[in-house]
Scaffold this motif. Structure first.
Motif, PDB file in Angstrom:
ATOM      1  N   ARG A   1     -14.905 -68.358   1.757  1.00 30.97           N
ATOM      2  CA  ARG A   1     -14.787 -67.952   3.169  1.00 30.97           C
ATOM      3  C   ARG A   1     -15.265 -66.514   3.372  1.00 30.97           C
ATOM      4  O   ARG A   1     -15.628 -66.112   4.469  1.00 30.97           O
ATOM      5  CB  ARG A   1     -13.339 -68.073   3.628  1.00 30.97           C
ATOM      6  CG  ARG A   1     -12.986 -69.470   4.130  1.00 30.97           C
ATOM      7  CD  ARG A   1     -11.494 -69.678   4.062  1.00 30.97           C
ATOM      8  NE  ARG A   1     -10.790 -69.043   5.171  1.00 30.97           N
ATOM      9  CZ  ARG A   1      -9.501 -68.682   5.090  1.00 30.97           C
ATOM     10  NH1 ARG A   1      -8.824 -68.870   3.985  1.00 30.97           N
ATOM     11  NH2 ARG A   1      -8.912 -68.119   6.132  1.00 30.97           N
TER      12      ARG A   1
ATOM     13  N   THR B   1     -19.759 -67.263   1.902  1.00 28.44           N
ATOM     14  CA  THR B   1     -20.742 -68.271   2.285  1.00 28.44           C
ATOM     15  C   THR B   1     -20.403 -69.029   3.556  1.00 28.44           C
ATOM     16  O   THR B   1     -21.300 -69.409   4.302  1.00 28.44           O
ATOM     17  CB  THR B   1     -20.935 -69.295   1.142  1.00 28.44           C
ATOM     18  OG1 THR B   1     -19.657 -69.807   0.786  1.00 28.44           O
ATOM     19  CG2 THR B   1     -21.584 -68.641  -0.059  1.00 28.44           C
ATOM     20  N   VAL B   2     -19.112 -69.235   3.831  1.00 27.52           N
ATOM     21  CA  VAL B   2     -18.768 -70.032   5.009  1.00 27.52           C
ATOM     22  C   VAL B   2     -18.832 -69.156   6.261  1.00 27.52           C
ATOM     23  O   VAL B   2     -18.194 -68.104   6.331  1.00 27.52           O
ATOM     24  CB  VAL B   2     -17.345 -70.630   4.866  1.00 27.52           C
ATOM     25  CG1 VAL B   2     -17.023 -71.485   6.074  1.00 27.52           C
ATOM     26  CG2 VAL B   2     -17.250 -71.432   3.594  1.00 27.52           C
ATOM     27  N   ASP B   3     -19.621 -69.612   7.226  1.00 26.11           N
ATOM     28  CA  ASP B   3     -19.774 -68.840   8.450  1.00 26.11           C
ATOM     29  C   ASP B   3     -18.455 -68.846   9.223  1.00 26.11           C
ATOM     30  O   ASP B   3     -17.854 -69.898   9.415  1.00 26.11           O
ATOM     31  CB  ASP B   3     -20.894 -69.479   9.297  1.00 26.11           C
ATOM     32  CG  ASP B   3     -21.380 -68.487  10.341  1.00 26.11           C
ATOM     33  OD1 ASP B   3     -21.093 -67.285  10.185  1.00 26.11           O
ATOM     34  OD2 ASP B   3     -22.045 -68.914  11.295  1.00 26.11           O
ATOM     35  N   GLY B   4     -17.995 -67.691   9.636  1.00 25.60           N
ATOM     36  CA  GLY B   4     -16.746 -67.651  10.383  1.00 25.60           C
ATOM     37  C   GLY B   4     -16.252 -66.226  10.537  1.00 25.60           C
ATOM     38  O   GLY B   4     -16.876 -65.285  10.044  1.00 25.60           O
TER      39      GLY B   4
ATOM     40  N   ARG C   1     -15.580 -64.232   7.208  1.00 30.19           N
ATOM     41  CA  ARG C   1     -16.750 -63.633   6.578  1.00 30.19           C
ATOM     42  C   ARG C   1     -17.258 -62.455   7.393  1.00 30.19           C
ATOM     43  O   ARG C   1     -17.630 -61.415   6.847  1.00 30.19           O
ATOM     44  CB  ARG C   1     -17.850 -64.680   6.408  1.00 30.19           C
ATOM     45  CG  ARG C   1     -19.095 -64.086   5.771  1.00 30.19           C
ATOM     46  CD  ARG C   1     -20.103 -65.117   5.401  1.00 30.19           C
ATOM     47  NE  ARG C   1     -20.880 -65.543   6.547  1.00 30.19           N
ATOM     48  CZ  ARG C   1     -22.051 -66.179   6.448  1.00 30.19           C
ATOM     49  NH1 ARG C   1     -22.547 -66.458   5.273  1.00 30.19           N
ATOM     50  NH2 ARG C   1     -22.706 -66.548   7.518  1.00 30.19           N
ATOM     51  N   GLN C   2     -17.263 -62.640   8.709  1.00 29.84           N
ATOM     52  CA  GLN C   2     -17.778 -61.567   9.558  1.00 29.84           C
ATOM     53  C   GLN C   2     -16.964 -60.273   9.356  1.00 29.84           C
ATOM     54  O   GLN C   2     -17.528 -59.197   9.160  1.00 29.84           O
ATOM     55  CB  GLN C   2     -17.729 -62.000  11.011  1.00 29.84           C
ATOM     56  CG  GLN C   2     -18.656 -61.176  11.872  1.00 29.84           C
ATOM     57  CD  GLN C   2     -18.429 -61.423  13.352  1.00 29.84           C
ATOM     58  OE1 GLN C   2     -17.540 -62.177  13.748  1.00 29.84           O
ATOM     59  NE2 GLN C   2     -19.220 -60.774  14.162  1.00 29.84           N
TER      60      GLN C   2
ATOM     61  N   ASP D   1     -31.232 -60.845  14.419  1.00 31.59           N
ATOM     62  CA  ASP D   1     -30.316 -61.645  13.615  1.00 31.59           C
ATOM     63  C   ASP D   1     -30.881 -61.811  12.209  1.00 31.59           C
ATOM     64  O   ASP D   1     -31.877 -61.184  11.853  1.00 31.59           O
ATOM     65  CB  ASP D   1     -30.064 -63.014  14.262  1.00 31.59           C
ATOM     66  CG  ASP D   1     -31.355 -63.686  14.687  1.00 31.59           C
ATOM     67  OD1 ASP D   1     -31.315 -64.472  15.635  1.00 31.59           O
ATOM     68  OD2 ASP D   1     -32.414 -63.409  14.060  1.00 31.59           O
TER      69      ASP D   1
ATOM     70  N   GLY E   1     -25.011 -62.294   5.000  1.00 30.52           N
ATOM     71  CA  GLY E   1     -23.590 -62.422   5.301  1.00 30.52           C
ATOM     72  C   GLY E   1     -23.286 -62.742   6.740  1.00 30.52           C
ATOM     73  O   GLY E   1     -22.158 -62.542   7.190  1.00 30.52           O
ATOM     74  N   GLY E   2     -24.267 -63.231   7.499  1.00 33.73           N
ATOM     75  CA  GLY E   2     -23.999 -63.638   8.873  1.00 33.73           C
ATOM     76  C   GLY E   2     -23.933 -62.481   9.858  1.00 33.73           C
ATOM     77  O   GLY E   2     -23.565 -62.651  11.009  1.00 33.73           O
TER      78      GLY E   2
ATOM     79  N   SER F   1     -26.148 -59.531  11.763  1.00 35.68           N
ATOM     80  CA  SER F   1     -27.572 -59.298  12.021  1.00 35.68           C
ATOM     81  C   SER F   1     -28.030 -57.996  11.370  1.00 35.68           C
ATOM     82  O   SER F   1     -27.227 -57.097  11.103  1.00 35.68           O
ATOM     83  CB  SER F   1     -27.813 -59.228  13.526  1.00 35.68           C
ATOM     84  OG  SER F   1     -27.325 -58.001  14.023  1.00 35.68           O
TER      85      SER F   1
END
Lengths: 298, 371
Positions: free
Chosen positions: B83, B86-89, B92-93, B204, B208-209, B211
């Motif tokens: 989390r 790799t998992v977008d959310g 992670r942000q 973007d 790591g999601g 930008s």
């Protein structure tokens, strides 16, 4: 890698600077003092501001934050600190924690440091390596882990949880070991030949010789435990167990009536700084030694 | 810090009986263990064991209720780690934002504190000046005070009507609302040359999601005030280390090069700097290690605000566990941080070991404090 990579450059011109040396020295001295005074202000003026504004009224502190002179002089923040907040309780808790932790560290760290320096026991080398490794563990990653253990063994939110985990520290063991290795062993050997036991020798022969290191360790432990913040964050949540740093943080982050209350907060921070400041002024050289010992622990 | 040679025979001889001496050896063996036992128990119980427990918790979804070792606690494997990476959310942000913030923090704090510490040490070390011990004390004093207490002072100084903005006003500048200002300084600089919104290439697609534009924000204005506080408190300690190293530079060497006509900068660059290079390494790596651990100041001054721009991994792990009650993810963040710091520590120890082994004998000085 070689330490001296570039040899001092060979001068291409003769040295005409020689003649001008005197005036240049004066200028250098003047600039040197100017720099020193400027940075002394940078490093000390915040404390002047702190003292001045702790004695101001709130509107005065907001209007003249740079001025060190309170106008009018106002002691109500201190009064409110003692009457309207738990400040005296925090101070008491801090004192208790600091005294016990300091005593514990000085005694236990010297015991272990002595054993690692002098006693021949199995596993000593491994033990010392383990202590060096422990010193590298950063405190902030231990926040959740420490909470888990305190919770699991049932001393979360108690004086025991606040104090026991701080009773020994690897850096202190290291300092004491280094010191014991630097003093000659002949006195102890004499005592041992006379039939004194290991602890007896340690207590009445070795420790008295270790005064400088003991003072350094006492001061570092005092300063460390008096200022300790993150540990209190995960060891207690009951406000009656707060130490000064925890109480101060609570004062700042929590809501505290109306306004910014800066004079009150600055006053509280000031009172929390004074004990360490006094010890620092008196025992300065031991702090310096401690800083350089710490440099080596990496 | 080598263990003296006595250690080797002692460890191997423990079991073999040796005439009269064996009794003494035996008692020493016992005494040795008794002497180290309290420290071993405390460090083991509150350092080693917790790390193992936290590793277990980082593989679970424990929410703080009851014991994390009950059978009912969900085991989630590496989920808490994936989390973060790799998992977008949101998880992670937040983690990527905290990494970004701490990277900028390191990029500003480490060079600034090292340069300031070295500069102060050089000035204090000047042979022609008097009153050194006063100035040395003054510069070092902030380092020994409570981080919480000093954060309060800086909170006041950086408040919108505070001392810093008054000073800025004196030179005609309009100071910002330090702790409410989430604008990144690199974005601000770009704004000065007319770039206010992300160019499409950066809008973007960063790692790591986050930008590229967000990665390149720079530290926020709020973070700058924390940076200045930390530089101010740590420089004194590092100055002492540089001072100890400078005192090992032979005066004759400096004077000889001065007679040879080398100017001040040349002497510093080609004589002093090479001599204190080991300490330079030490200060840089200690700074690197220390600046990944920033916590107290964030907790007191900003709590990660504004707009998460002062969020650091250390504070994020605390917040995730103790405010969001997601102990598993909090512990996972701690472990990632642990890994970062341990890697830096290993690099530092390697560098120090290399240096000690490769120095020519005539240059081998005692490093500061090592005895």
């Amino acid at each position: 890698m070689a330490v001296v990579t570039d040899p001092p450059r060979v001068p291409t011109r003769p040295a005409p600077t020689r003649r001008r040396r005197e005036p240049r020295g004066l200028v250098t001295t003047f600039v040197g003092y100017a720099v020193l005074v400027f940075f002394a202000l940078v490093f000390l003026y915040p404390f002047v501001i702190q003292i001045g504004n702790a004695l101001k009224t709130e509107p005065d502190a907001a209007a003249n934050p740079l001025s060190p002179v309170p106008d009018p002089l106002d002691l109500t923040s201190f009064q409110r600190l003692f009457d309207g907040t738990s400040f005296p309780l925090w101070m008491g808790n801090s004192l208790l924690v600091t005294v016990l932790v300091t005593l514990g560290r000085v005694f236990l760290d010297s015991l272990a440091g002595y054993a690692l320096a002098r006693l021949r026991f199995r596993g000593r080398t491994g033990m010392f390596a383990a202590i060096l490794a422990v010193m590298a563990v950063p405190g902030v990653v231990l926040l959740i882990p420490k909470f888990l253990v305190l919770n699991q063994i049932g001393i979360y939110d108690s004086y025991a949880g606040l104090i026991v985990p701080l009773l020994a520290d690897a850096a202190g063991v290291f300092i004491m070991k280094q010191f014991f290795e630097s003093i000659p062993a002949s006195m102890e050997e004499a005592a041992r030949v006379d039939g004194a036991g290991v602890f007896r020798t340690f207590w009445s022969v070795v420790l008295p010789m270790a005064r400088p290191a003991l003072i350094t360790l006492t001061i570092l432990s005092f300063q460390g435990s008096w200022n300790e913040f993150p540990h209190t964050l995960v060891a207690v949540q009951d406000p009656s167990l707060f130490t000064l740093p925890r109480g101060l943080a609570d004062l700042v982050t929590g809501s505290l009536g109306s306004g910014t209350q800066y004079p009150l907060k600055l006053g509280a921070a000031l009172l929390a700084t004074i004990p360490v400041a006094l010890i620092f002024v008196v025992f300065q050289r031991y702090f310096v030694r401690g800083a350089n010992e710490g440099a080596d622990k990496g | 810090m080598a263990i003296d040679s006595l250690a080797a025979p002692a460890t191997s001889s423990g079991g073999t009986p040796r005439r009269r001496r064996s009794g003494v050896r035996g008692s020493e063996n016992l005494a040795g263990w008794l002497f180290v036992a309290p420290v071993v128990v405390i460090l083991g119980l509150f350092l080693l064991l917790p790390i193992l427990m936290a590793f277990w918790v980082s593989l679970t979804g424990w929410n703080g209720q009851g014991s994390p070792f009950r059978s009912g606690v969900p085991f989630v494997g590496a989920d808490n780690y994936t989390r973060l990476f790799t998992v977008d959310g949101l998880a992670r942000q937040d983690f990527m934002i905290s990494l970004r913030n701490n990277i900028y923090y390191v990029l500003f704090v480490v060079p600034a504190q090292t340069a300031l510490a070295l500069f102060l040490a050089l000035v204090v070390n000047n042979r022609m000046l008097r009153g050194k011990s006063f100035f040395r004390t003054a510069f070092y004093f902030p380092s020994v005070t409570s981080s919480v207490a000093i954060s309060i002072v800086f909170l006041f100084m950086f408040s919108s009507t505070g001392a810093v903005n008054r000073l800025l006003a004196m030179v005609g500048l309009d100071g910002p609302q330090w702790f409410a200002d989430s604008r990144g300084v690199l974005h601000l600089l770009l704004g000065l040359v007319g770039v206010d919104s992300p160019p499409t290439a950066l809008a973007d697609g960063g790692p790591g999601g986050l930008s590229w534009w967000d990665w390149l924000a720079g530290p926020s204005v709020a973070m700058l005030s924390i940076i200045s506080l930390v530089v101010w408190t740590t420089s004194g300690t590092f100055m002492l280390m540089f001072l100890a190293a400078l005192q090992g530079v032979p005066v004759a060497l400096d004077e000889a090069s001065a007679l040879d006509g080398a100017n001040r900068w040349q002497r510093f660059r080609h004589v002093t700097l090479p001599m204190i290079r080991p300490t330079m390494f030490l200060v840089l790596t200690l700074g690197l290690i220390g600046s990944w651990q920033v916590f107290d100041q964030v907790y007191v001054m900003s709590q990660g605000n504004p707009a998460k721009t002062t969020l650091t991994p250390a504070y994020l792990s605390y917040r995730t566990a103790f405010q969001d009650f997601d102990y598993g993810r909090g512990a996972a963040i701690s472990f990632v941080l642990f890994l970062i710091i341990i890697l830096l520590t290993l690099v530092q120890r390697r560098l120090l070991a290399e240096r000690d082994a490769s120095r020519p004998g005539w240059l081998r000085r005692r490093p500061p404090g090592r005895s």
